[in-house]
Design a protein around this motif. Structure first.
Motif, mmCIF file in Angstrom:
data_model
loop_
_atom_site.group_PDB
_atom_site.id
_atom_site.type_symbol
_atom_site.label_atom_id
_atom_site.label_comp_id
_atom_site.label_asym_id
_atom_site.label_seq_id
_atom_site.Cartn_x
_atom_site.Cartn_y
_atom_site.Cartn_z
ATOM 1 N N GLN A 51 0.837 -1.187 0.000
ATOM 2 C CA GLN A 51 0.000 0.000 0.000
ATOM 3 C C GLN A 51 0.876 1.243 0.000
ATOM 4 O O GLN A 51 2.028 1.215 0.452
ATOM 5 N N ILE A 52 0.310 2.325 -0.487
ATOM 6 C CA ILE A 52 1.043 3.585 -0.580
ATOM 7 C C ILE A 52 1.599 3.979 0.783
ATOM 8 O O ILE A 52 2.759 4.374 0.896
ATOM 9 N N ARG A 53 0.808 3.843 1.812
ATOM 10 C CA ARG A 53 1.271 4.268 3.144
ATOM 11 C C ARG A 53 2.459 3.428 3.616
ATOM 12 O O ARG A 53 3.338 3.925 4.311
ATOM 13 N N GLN A 54 2.512 2.152 3.237
ATOM 14 C CA GLN A 54 3.643 1.298 3.609
ATOM 15 C C GLN A 54 4.931 1.764 2.919
ATOM 16 O O GLN A 54 5.979 1.877 3.557
ATOM 17 N N ILE A 55 4.818 1.997 1.620
ATOM 18 C CA ILE A 55 5.981 2.446 0.849
ATOM 19 C C ILE A 55 6.436 3.807 1.351
ATOM 20 O O ILE A 55 7.625 4.042 1.567
ATOM 21 N N ALA A 56 5.478 4.705 1.559
ATOM 22 C CA ALA A 56 5.786 6.063 2.006
ATOM 23 C C ALA A 56 6.491 6.050 3.358
ATOM 24 O O ALA A 56 7.472 6.767 3.563
ATOM 25 N N GLN A 60 8.179 3.521 4.754
ATOM 26 C CA GLN A 60 9.473 2.838 4.661
ATOM 27 C C GLN A 60 10.536 3.717 4.010
ATOM 28 O O GLN A 60 11.689 3.694 4.403
ATOM 29 N N GLN A 61 10.137 4.494 3.006
ATOM 30 C CA GLN A 61 11.102 5.286 2.237
ATOM 31 C C GLN A 61 11.036 6.793 2.528
ATOM 32 O O GLN A 61 11.712 7.574 1.875
ATOM 33 N N ASN A 62 10.183 7.171 3.472
ATOM 34 C CA ASN A 62 10.049 8.579 3.869
ATOM 35 C C ASN A 62 9.677 9.486 2.680
ATOM 36 O O ASN A 62 10.347 10.467 2.384
ATOM 37 N N ILE A 63 8.592 9.101 2.002
ATOM 38 C CA ILE A 63 8.077 9.836 0.849
ATOM 39 C C ILE A 63 6.684 10.339 1.208
ATOM 40 O O ILE A 63 5.883 9.573 1.748
ATOM 41 N N PRO A 64 6.356 11.595 0.910
ATOM 42 C CA PRO A 64 4.997 12.086 1.179
ATOM 43 C C PRO A 64 3.952 11.245 0.439
ATOM 44 O O PRO A 64 4.094 10.971 -0.755
ATOM 45 N N ASP A 65 2.894 10.847 1.154
ATOM 46 C CA ASP A 65 1.855 9.964 0.599
ATOM 47 C C ASP A 65 1.258 10.480 -0.711
ATOM 48 O O ASP A 65 1.163 9.743 -1.686
ATOM 49 N N ARG A 66 0.827 11.718 -0.699
ATOM 50 C CA ARG A 66 0.138 12.262 -1.881
ATOM 51 C C ARG A 66 1.062 12.328 -3.095
ATOM 52 O O ARG A 66 0.649 12.080 -4.223
ATOM 53 N N TYR A 67 2.300 12.668 -2.855
ATOM 54 C CA TYR A 67 3.276 12.732 -3.946
ATOM 55 C C TYR A 67 3.530 11.331 -4.496
ATOM 56 O O TYR A 67 3.583 11.121 -5.705
ATOM 57 N N LEU A 68 3.675 10.374 -3.599
ATOM 58 C CA LEU A 68 3.902 8.988 -4.001
ATOM 59 C C LEU A 68 2.724 8.460 -4.815
ATOM 60 O O LEU A 68 2.913 7.739 -5.792
#
Length: 145
Positions: free
Chosen positions: A28-33, A35-43
């Motif tokens: 899921q987006i929130r998992q990737i975000a 783990q990698q410290n990426i803003p959810d909406r941008y991801l």
């Protein structure tokens, strides 16, 4: 030539998906975000772009998320970067008649550098990136023992 934030975030997300490729479970987006410290909406926007290019697939539902569309060793960094940068990396062609000799020489050298960059990026896959990351992790573990 610099690595844009957009491309770096996309490659980080793809690296995370490559790390979980063998489990065949979508992330899921929130998992990737997280783990990698990426803003959810941008991801979310980046993954949508990667999906349109056929690099990732999305799965709906409670157990939904994103997975790589192909094996990590079949996705080159060049393909991912081209997808993300798209038209942004395309330079507009000016009328050749209005260019100075100096600007034409500069453009030729810039194009040569661009071809060299593309050549290197075509040699590396997501699998190569994951292996380099894992090797560095092993070195870090050994260092602290």
């Amino acid at each position: 030539m610099e690595l844009s934030c957009k491309s770096e975030y996309a490659l980080l997300a793809l690296l995370e998906l490559a790390a979980h490729y063998n489990s065949a479970e979508p992330l899921q987006i929130r998992q990737i975000a997280a783990q990698q410290n990426i803003p959810d909406r941008y991801l979310e926007q980046l993954l949508a772009t990667l999906r349109r290019c056929g690099i990732v697939r999305s799965q709906r539902g409670a157990r939904g998320g994103y997975i790589l569309a192909r094996e990590p060793w079949k996705i080159t960094l060049f393909e991912a970067m081209s997808c993300i940068e798209g038209a942004d990396s395309q330079q507009t062609e000016h009328n050749a008649a209005t260019r100075t000799m100096e600007s034409m020489v500069i453009r030729e050298i810039w194009q040569e550098a661009d071809r060299a960059t593309a050549s290197v990026m075509q040699k590396y896959t997501l699998q190569d990136l994951a292996e380099k990351r894992d090797a560095r992790r092993q070195l870090d573990i050994m260092y602290y023992i």
